[in-house]
Scaffold this active site. Structure first.
Site, mmCIF file in Angstrom:
data_model
loop_
_atom_site.group_PDB
_atom_site.id
_atom_site.type_symbol
_atom_site.label_atom_id
_atom_site.label_comp_id
_atom_site.label_asym_id
_atom_site.label_seq_id
_atom_site.Cartn_x
_atom_site.Cartn_y
_atom_site.Cartn_z
ATOM 1 N N ASP A 72 41.900 -53.042 13.610
ATOM 2 C CA ASP A 72 41.762 -53.843 14.586
ATOM 3 C C ASP A 72 43.967 -54.709 14.800
ATOM 4 O O ASP A 72 44.134 -54.830 13.603
ATOM 5 C CB ASP A 72 40.633 -54.736 14.959
ATOM 6 N N GLU A 130 40.012 -58.114 11.614
ATOM 7 C CA GLU A 130 40.623 -58.756 10.807
ATOM 8 C C GLU A 130 41.444 -60.013 11.642
ATOM 9 O O GLU A 130 41.647 -60.644 10.905
ATOM 10 C CB GLU A 130 42.023 -58.396 10.094
#
Length: 358
Positions: A72, A130
């Site tokens: 991400d 994350e």
């Protein structure tokens, strides 16, 4: 859209991965592409947990390493699609995710496909969420629900390190320090007690604070204790009855999370201290043979990681872990995120040499 070509040059693979927008919470497309690509690799055993993909070699080696990277990014701001530019003779890929951390992910995917018989068994992990809260973090979710996937003798997180090795990480603590007064009309301020004024000693203690420099297992960590926010006040004509100073403490991995809490409470003795976030650091772990072999293969002088990263999750399991990836960490999340192509190739070469014993 077309699938990922894991035989492509690592820089071109980085571009392909970055151009699939995957802001935290929207990782499904990139996770699908990663899963599809690694399921086509015959020497990997692949499992998917939500938008986290795990691919393992099962060769019966005496040691296992975990190599992980998050898929991400922070929100896009007119910096996709990516583009290659030439800057002072250096070829660079510019765009969201190039530094944090899809260049590292691209290298990992390429090596996962190409190295069928690594010296150690490898668990490759590409995880979601994350860049947001702890409760959503894909690696943390894996730790809670499938901890067997994280068992290893050594771990590498592909966070940007400019192709250097950064061992362990500092711990991270956030606290709210509050003062309390008494409301009154500001025209008759002497009737009340101004909570903002009462916060002045908090700022004095922060200004006078001298952070430590601490050597841990041969690496030097710099600590910090800083105000990162302050709030108080009700209206323009009211003496405030509460003020809060938001304090961030970065502490060396030689200090436990509990010791960090005690230290902050000692610094602000006499004040209302509320701990709102706490994450232990990670020792470098570079004294174990497999870590020393990694350092020798990469040929880089290890340094300390000042920020907190997910290496701490491995460290909490007793797995020594380092950060190693392309890109300048100072450019992470920046609108002009950019990674030198040479760094992508350097990390690929370093990991390949170590995994193959070349």
């Amino acid at each position: 859209m077309p699938g990922l070509d894991l035989t492509a040059d690592a820089a071109l693979l980085t571009q392909a991965i970055c151009d699939v927008e995957s802001v935290s919470g929207d990782e499904r497309r990139i996770a699908d592409l990663v899963e599809e690509a690694v399921r086509a690799v015959p020497h990997l055993v692949v499992r998917r947990y939500g938008d986290t993909v795990v691919a393992r070699t099962e060769l019966g080696r005496p040691t296992r390493v975990a190599i992980a990277g998050h898929i991400d990014t922070v929100p896009v701001n007119a910096n996709l699609p990516t583009r290659f530019v030439e800057e002072d003779g250096v070829r660079t890929l510019v765009g969201r995710g190039t530094v944090d951390m899809k260049a590292g992910v691209a290298v990992q995917l390429k090596l996962a496909a190409e190295i069928a018989e690594p010296v150690p068994d490898v668990t490759w992990i590409w995880y979601d969420h994350e860049e947001v809260g702890e409760d959503l973090n894909g690696l943390n979710r894996l730790l809670r629900e499938h901890p067997e996937e994280l068992r290893a003798d050594f771990a590498i997180l592909g966070e940007p390190t400019a192709a250097g090795i950064e061992g362990g990480c500092n711990g991270n603590l956030r606290a709210e320090i509050r003062t309390f007064g008494k409301r009154a009309h500001s025209a008759r301020g002497w009737v009340g007690v101004n909570a903002i004024h009462l916060a002045a000693p908090i700022l004095d203690r922060l200004a006078a604070y001298e952070p430590r420099t601490v050597e841990v297992d041969g690496l030097v960590y710099r600590e910090g204790l800083n105000a990162v926010g302050i709030s108080g006040g009700i209206a323009g004509n009211v003496i405030p009855d509460e003020c809060m100073v938001h304090v961030n403490h970065r502490f060396a991995p030689s200090r436990s999370a509990e010791e960090a809490v005690q230290h902050v409470r000692e610094v602000f003795d006499g004040f209302d201290v509320r701990i709102v976030d706490l994450a232990a650091g990670a020792r470098p772990g570079l004294d174990v043979p497999i870590a020393r072999a990694f350092v020798d293969a990469v040929g880089a002088e290890p340094r300390a990681k000042y920020g907190w990263t997910d290496v701490a999750r491995f460290s909490g399991l007793g797995v020594p872990a380092v950060n190693y990836g392309p890109g300048d960490p100072l450019l992470a999340h920046a609108d002009d995120e950019r990674v030198p192509v040479d760094q992508i190739h350097a990390v690929e070469a370093g990991l390949r040499a170590w995994l193959t014993g070349a």
